[in-house]
Design a protein around this motif. Structure first.
Motif, PDB file in Angstrom:
ATOM      1  N   GLN A 174       0.831  -1.190   0.000  1.00 60.00           N
ATOM      2  CA  GLN A 174       0.000   0.000   0.000  1.00 60.00           C
ATOM      3  C   GLN A 174       0.874   1.251   0.000  1.00 60.00           C
ATOM      4  O   GLN A 174       1.836   1.351   0.751  1.00 60.00           O
ATOM      5  CB  GLN A 174      -0.901   0.015   1.243  1.00 60.00           C
ATOM      6  N   LYS A 184       1.012   5.089   0.900  1.00 58.83           N
ATOM      7  CA  LYS A 184       0.328   6.059   1.748  1.00 58.83           C
ATOM      8  C   LYS A 184       0.702   7.464   1.293  1.00 58.83           C
ATOM      9  O   LYS A 184       1.857   7.870   1.397  1.00 58.83           O
ATOM     10  CB  LYS A 184       0.698   5.835   3.217  1.00 58.83           C
ATOM     11  N   LYS A 185      -0.282   8.173   0.778  1.00 61.91           N
ATOM     12  CA  LYS A 185      -0.030   9.483   0.206  1.00 61.91           C
ATOM     13  C   LYS A 185       0.083  10.562   1.274  1.00 61.91           C
ATOM     14  O   LYS A 185      -0.744  10.636   2.191  1.00 61.91           O
ATOM     15  CB  LYS A 185      -1.171   9.859  -0.744  1.00 61.91           C
ATOM     16  N   ASN A 213       6.979   9.571  -0.764  1.00 61.28           N
ATOM     17  CA  ASN A 213       5.825   8.732  -0.428  1.00 61.28           C
ATOM     18  C   ASN A 213       6.167   7.258  -0.577  1.00 61.28           C
ATOM     19  O   ASN A 213       5.782   6.419   0.242  1.00 61.28           O
ATOM     20  CB  ASN A 213       4.646   9.041  -1.354  1.00 61.28           C
ATOM     21  N   GLN A 240      -3.661  12.171  -6.046  1.00 64.66           N
ATOM     22  CA  GLN A 240      -3.959  10.791  -5.666  1.00 64.66           C
ATOM     23  C   GLN A 240      -3.832   9.834  -6.846  1.00 64.66           C
ATOM     24  O   GLN A 240      -3.772   8.621  -6.657  1.00 64.66           O
ATOM     25  CB  GLN A 240      -5.376  10.709  -5.076  1.00 64.66           C
ATOM     26  N   ILE A 277      -3.528   2.377  -3.358  1.00 63.53           N
ATOM     27  CA  ILE A 277      -3.596   3.029  -2.056  1.00 63.53           C
ATOM     28  C   ILE A 277      -4.635   2.382  -1.130  1.00 63.53           C
ATOM     29  O   ILE A 277      -4.944   2.921  -0.078  1.00 63.53           O
ATOM     30  CB  ILE A 277      -3.882   4.542  -2.189  1.00 63.53           C
TER      31      ILE A 277
END
Length: 213
Positions: free
Chosen positions: A7, A9-10, A46, A82, A115
Protein backbone atom coordinates in the motif's frame (compact mmCIF):
# COMPACT_ATOMS: atom_id res chain seq x y z
CA UNK A 1 5.42 0.62 -2.51
CA UNK A 2 5.10 -1.91 -4.18
CA UNK A 3 7.55 -6.08 -7.18
CA UNK A 4 5.10 -4.63 -5.36
CA UNK A 5 2.77 -4.73 -4.02
CA UNK A 6 2.54 -2.63 -0.92
CA UNK A 7 0.00 0.00 0.00
CA UNK A 8 1.21 3.49 -0.88
CA UNK A 9 0.33 6.06 1.75
CA UNK A 10 -0.03 9.48 0.21
CA UNK A 11 1.21 12.60 1.96
CA UNK A 12 -0.25 16.03 1.25
CA UNK A 13 0.40 17.20 -2.29
CA UNK A 14 3.08 19.84 -2.88
CA UNK A 15 1.88 23.42 -2.47
CA UNK A 16 3.23 24.24 -5.93
CA UNK A 17 0.86 21.69 -7.49
CA UNK A 18 -2.09 23.12 -5.57
CA UNK A 19 -1.29 26.61 -6.85
CA UNK A 20 -0.61 25.52 -10.42
CA UNK A 21 -3.90 23.61 -10.65
CA UNK A 22 -5.74 26.92 -10.20
CA UNK A 23 -4.17 28.45 -13.30
CA UNK A 24 -6.14 28.59 -16.55
CA UNK A 25 -5.85 25.47 -18.74
CA UNK A 26 -3.54 23.79 -16.24
CA UNK A 27 -2.44 20.32 -17.32
CA UNK A 28 0.36 17.93 -16.42
CA UNK A 29 2.13 18.06 -19.79
CA UNK A 30 2.52 21.85 -19.57
CA UNK A 31 3.36 21.81 -15.88
CA UNK A 32 6.33 24.14 -15.16
CA UNK A 33 9.62 22.24 -14.62
CA UNK A 34 9.98 23.37 -11.01
CA UNK A 35 6.47 22.14 -10.20
CA UNK A 36 7.14 18.78 -11.85
CA UNK A 37 10.31 18.39 -9.82
CA UNK A 38 8.39 19.08 -6.60
CA UNK A 39 5.79 16.49 -7.62
CA UNK A 40 8.47 13.91 -8.36
CA UNK A 41 10.28 14.54 -5.09
CA UNK A 42 7.04 14.19 -3.15
CA UNK A 43 6.10 10.95 -4.91
CA UNK A 44 9.55 9.48 -4.30
CA UNK A 45 9.31 10.29 -0.59
CA UNK A 46 5.82 8.73 -0.43
CA UNK A 47 7.10 5.55 -2.04
CA UNK A 48 10.48 5.45 -0.32
CA UNK A 49 12.30 5.64 -3.66
CA UNK A 50 10.97 2.44 -5.18
CA UNK A 51 8.76 1.92 -8.23
CA UNK A 52 5.05 1.72 -7.43
CA UNK A 53 4.79 -1.51 -9.41
CA UNK A 54 8.00 -3.55 -9.56
CA UNK A 55 9.73 -2.08 -6.48
CA UNK A 56 13.12 -1.52 -8.07
CA UNK A 57 15.04 1.54 -6.85
CA UNK A 58 14.26 4.78 -8.67
CA UNK A 59 15.53 8.33 -8.37
CA UNK A 60 14.68 11.81 -9.55
CA UNK A 61 16.80 11.25 -12.66
CA UNK A 62 15.39 7.92 -13.83
CA UNK A 63 11.73 7.92 -12.74
CA UNK A 64 8.51 8.64 -14.62
CA UNK A 65 5.24 10.00 -13.26
CA UNK A 66 2.49 7.43 -13.74
CA UNK A 67 -1.16 8.43 -14.11
CA UNK A 68 -2.91 5.41 -12.59
CA UNK A 69 -6.08 6.43 -14.41
CA UNK A 70 -4.76 7.24 -17.91
CA UNK A 71 -4.67 10.89 -18.93
CA UNK A 72 -6.34 10.17 -22.26
CA UNK A 73 -9.33 8.53 -20.61
CA UNK A 74 -9.55 10.54 -17.38
CA UNK A 75 -8.53 14.14 -18.19
CA UNK A 76 -10.12 15.43 -14.98
CA UNK A 77 -7.57 13.40 -12.98
CA UNK A 78 -4.59 14.74 -14.95
CA UNK A 79 -3.44 16.83 -11.96
CA UNK A 80 -5.05 14.77 -9.22
CA UNK A 81 -2.21 13.98 -6.82
CA UNK A 82 -3.96 10.79 -5.67
CA UNK A 83 -3.71 9.57 -9.25
CA UNK A 84 0.04 10.17 -9.57
CA UNK A 85 2.77 7.64 -8.75
CA UNK A 86 6.51 7.34 -9.26
CA UNK A 87 7.52 4.45 -11.51
CA UNK A 88 10.58 3.10 -13.30
CA UNK A 89 11.09 3.37 -17.05
CA UNK A 90 9.76 -0.17 -17.47
CA UNK A 91 12.37 -1.06 -20.10
CA UNK A 92 11.01 1.65 -22.35
CA UNK A 93 12.13 1.14 -25.94
CA UNK A 94 12.47 -2.63 -25.54
CA UNK A 95 10.30 -5.27 -27.19
CA UNK A 96 6.80 -5.54 -25.65
CA UNK A 97 7.59 -8.81 -23.89
CA UNK A 98 10.42 -7.08 -22.00
CA UNK A 99 8.41 -4.00 -21.02
CA UNK A 100 6.99 -3.77 -17.50
CA UNK A 101 5.08 -1.48 -15.17
CA UNK A 102 3.62 1.75 -16.63
CA UNK A 103 5.43 1.32 -19.95
CA UNK A 104 3.70 -2.04 -20.46
CA UNK A 105 0.41 -0.84 -18.97
CA UNK A 106 -0.07 2.11 -21.32
CA UNK A 107 -3.72 3.17 -21.31
CA UNK A 108 -5.00 -0.02 -19.68
CA UNK A 109 -7.02 0.33 -16.49
CA UNK A 110 -6.20 -1.80 -13.47
CA UNK A 111 -9.13 -3.07 -11.37
CA UNK A 112 -7.36 -2.48 -8.05
CA UNK A 113 -5.93 0.57 -6.30
CA UNK A 114 -2.38 1.15 -5.12
CA UNK A 115 -3.60 3.03 -2.06
CA UNK A 116 -6.11 0.54 -0.63
CA UNK A 117 -5.32 -0.39 2.99
CA UNK A 118 -3.26 -3.52 3.58
CA UNK A 119 -2.70 -4.20 -0.12
CA UNK A 120 0.38 -6.19 0.89
CA UNK A 121 -1.84 -8.70 2.73
CA UNK A 122 -3.51 -9.65 -0.56
CA UNK A 123 -0.26 -10.41 -2.37
CA UNK A 124 1.89 -13.49 -1.97
CA UNK A 125 5.12 -14.73 -3.56
CA UNK A 126 6.59 -18.02 -4.66
CA UNK A 127 10.11 -18.01 -3.11
CA UNK A 128 11.47 -20.65 -5.49
CA UNK A 129 10.66 -18.58 -8.57
CA UNK A 130 10.23 -15.03 -7.27
CA UNK A 131 6.76 -14.93 -8.80
CA UNK A 132 4.08 -12.54 -7.51
CA UNK A 133 0.76 -14.23 -6.75
CA UNK A 134 -2.24 -11.90 -6.65
CA UNK A 135 -4.98 -14.49 -7.17
CA UNK A 136 -7.88 -12.17 -7.90
CA UNK A 137 -5.87 -10.09 -10.35
CA UNK A 138 -3.25 -12.52 -11.62
CA UNK A 139 -4.00 -11.83 -15.27
CA UNK A 140 -3.47 -8.10 -14.79
CA UNK A 141 -0.19 -8.69 -12.91
CA UNK A 142 1.06 -10.96 -15.69
CA UNK A 143 -0.26 -9.37 -18.87
CA UNK A 144 -0.86 -5.68 -18.16
CA UNK A 145 2.11 -5.01 -15.86
CA UNK A 146 4.31 -7.98 -16.80
CA UNK A 147 5.61 -8.19 -13.23
CA UNK A 148 6.21 -11.91 -13.68
CA UNK A 149 8.16 -11.21 -16.85
CA UNK A 150 8.79 -14.15 -19.12
CA UNK A 151 12.52 -13.29 -19.31
CA UNK A 152 12.87 -13.70 -15.55
CA UNK A 153 14.46 -10.30 -14.85
CA UNK A 154 12.16 -9.16 -12.04
CA UNK A 155 11.61 -12.63 -10.62
CA UNK A 156 15.35 -13.23 -10.37
CA UNK A 157 15.80 -9.92 -8.56
CA UNK A 158 13.10 -10.84 -6.06
CA UNK A 159 14.70 -14.23 -5.45
CA UNK A 160 18.07 -12.55 -4.88
CA UNK A 161 16.58 -10.01 -2.46
CA UNK A 162 14.89 -12.75 -0.46
CA UNK A 163 17.98 -14.95 -0.39
CA UNK A 164 20.10 -12.04 0.83
CA UNK A 165 17.66 -11.51 3.69
CA UNK A 166 17.61 -15.22 4.58
CA UNK A 167 21.42 -15.36 4.62
CA UNK A 168 21.56 -12.28 6.83
CA UNK A 169 19.19 -13.89 9.33
CA UNK A 170 21.08 -17.20 9.20
CA UNK A 171 24.40 -15.50 9.92
CA UNK A 172 23.02 -13.38 12.74
CA UNK A 173 21.26 -16.29 14.49
CA UNK A 174 23.66 -19.04 13.39
CA UNK A 175 23.06 -21.44 16.25
CA UNK A 176 19.32 -21.06 16.65
CA UNK A 177 16.08 -20.13 14.94
CA UNK A 178 15.24 -16.43 15.14
CA UNK A 179 12.34 -15.69 17.45
CA UNK A 180 9.18 -13.90 16.38
CA UNK A 181 10.13 -10.65 18.21
CA UNK A 182 13.52 -10.71 16.49
CA UNK A 183 11.94 -11.19 13.07
CA UNK A 184 9.40 -8.45 13.77
CA UNK A 185 12.27 -6.12 14.61
CA UNK A 186 13.89 -6.89 11.25
CA UNK A 187 10.53 -6.34 9.53
CA UNK A 188 10.06 -2.98 11.24
CA UNK A 189 13.55 -1.92 10.18
CA UNK A 190 12.85 -2.74 6.53
CA UNK A 191 9.49 -0.97 6.55
CA UNK A 192 10.75 2.16 8.31
CA UNK A 193 13.66 2.93 5.99
CA UNK A 194 13.36 6.37 4.30
CA UNK A 195 14.72 4.66 1.19
CA UNK A 196 13.34 1.14 1.12
CA UNK A 197 15.48 -1.71 -0.15
CA UNK A 198 14.81 -2.66 -3.77
CA UNK A 199 12.30 -5.49 -4.11
CA UNK A 200 11.43 -5.23 -0.43
CA UNK A 201 7.94 -6.60 -1.08
CA UNK A 202 9.06 -10.23 -1.07
CA UNK A 203 11.15 -9.67 2.07
CA UNK A 204 8.22 -8.09 3.91
CA UNK A 205 5.92 -10.91 2.80
CA UNK A 206 8.44 -13.55 3.95
CA UNK A 207 8.84 -12.01 7.40
CA UNK A 208 5.12 -11.45 7.87
CA UNK A 209 4.47 -15.04 6.81
CA UNK A 210 7.04 -16.43 9.26
CA UNK A 211 5.57 -14.31 12.03
CA UNK A 212 1.96 -15.16 11.12
CA UNK A 213 1.13 -11.47 10.79
Amino acid sequence: MNSKMLQIKKNLEPDSLTVYRLTENANFSDCPPDVKIEIKKSLLENQKYICAYCMQRISLDDMKVEHFLPQSLYPNDDLNYQNLFAVCNGNEGSKPDRQTCDTKKGNSILPFSLIIPNLECLVRYRPATGEIVFAEYQQEINSILNLNDSKGYLMENRKSALRALQLKIERKYRNRRASKPELVKILNTIESQPKMSPFAGIMIWYLRDRCNL
